[in-house]
Design a protein around this motif. Sequence first.
Motif, PDB file in Angstrom:
ATOM      1  N   VAL A   2     -30.944  36.814  39.312  1.00  0.00           N
ATOM      2  CA  VAL A   2     -32.373  36.612  39.558  1.00  0.00           C
ATOM      3  C   VAL A   2     -32.991  35.775  38.442  1.00  0.00           C
ATOM      4  O   VAL A   2     -33.757  34.851  38.696  1.00  0.00           O
ATOM      5  N   ALA A   3     -32.631  36.082  37.199  1.00  0.00           N
ATOM      6  CA  ALA A   3     -33.194  35.342  36.069  1.00  0.00           C
ATOM      7  C   ALA A   3     -32.833  33.857  36.150  1.00  0.00           C
ATOM      8  O   ALA A   3     -33.683  32.997  35.918  1.00  0.00           O
ATOM      9  N   LEU A   4     -31.604  33.557  36.503  1.00  0.00           N
ATOM     10  CA  LEU A   4     -31.202  32.152  36.642  1.00  0.00           C
ATOM     11  C   LEU A   4     -31.963  31.481  37.775  1.00  0.00           C
ATOM     12  O   LEU A   4     -32.392  30.331  37.653  1.00  0.00           O
ATOM     13  N   GLY A   5     -32.134  32.199  38.878  1.00  0.00           N
ATOM     14  CA  GLY A   5     -32.899  31.653  40.003  1.00  0.00           C
ATOM     15  C   GLY A   5     -34.343  31.400  39.651  1.00  0.00           C
ATOM     16  O   GLY A   5     -34.942  30.405  40.073  1.00  0.00           O
ATOM     17  N   LEU A   6     -34.938  32.297  38.845  1.00  0.00           N
ATOM     18  CA  LEU A   6     -36.332  32.108  38.435  1.00  0.00           C
ATOM     19  C   LEU A   6     -36.487  30.892  37.534  1.00  0.00           C
ATOM     20  O   LEU A   6     -37.490  30.186  37.609  1.00  0.00           O
ATOM     21  N   GLU A   7     -35.492  30.643  36.689  1.00  0.00           N
ATOM     22  CA  GLU A   7     -35.541  29.461  35.830  1.00  0.00           C
ATOM     23  C   GLU A   7     -35.524  28.182  36.657  1.00  0.00           C
ATOM     24  O   GLU A   7     -36.219  27.230  36.348  1.00  0.00           O
ATOM     25  N   LYS A   8     -34.731  28.163  37.712  1.00  0.00           N
ATOM     26  CA  LYS A   8     -34.615  26.973  38.557  1.00  0.00           C
ATOM     27  C   LYS A   8     -35.742  26.864  39.577  1.00  0.00           C
ATOM     28  O   LYS A   8     -36.140  25.772  39.947  1.00  0.00           O
ATOM     29  N   GLY A   9     -36.258  28.023  40.035  1.00  0.00           N
ATOM     30  CA  GLY A   9     -37.198  28.050  41.150  1.00  0.00           C
ATOM     31  C   GLY A   9     -38.636  27.744  40.805  1.00  0.00           C
ATOM     32  O   GLY A   9     -39.445  27.476  41.676  1.00  0.00           O
TER      33      GLY A   9
END
Length: 70
Positions: A2-9
């Motif tokens: 989730v944290a990686l997705g939030l960085e990209k999203g």
Amino acid sequence: MVALGLEKGGKGSLRELVTTVRAFARFRPFEIERPDDGAFEVITIRHAAKWKILGTALKASLRGLGPQPS
């Protein structure tokens, strides 16, 4: 994940919600060899259906899980 997705999203409540739901839908369980690395808290739960994991996550975020073994 989730944290990686939030960085990209990107930022914003709606984008963050969509990113979190997307990451959860793609999540596949995995085993952790060393659950305590001193950097962050890890909880362990028995293998369960995704909807049960979602229920645990909601409970943890809204009410907490209470005392956990260490």
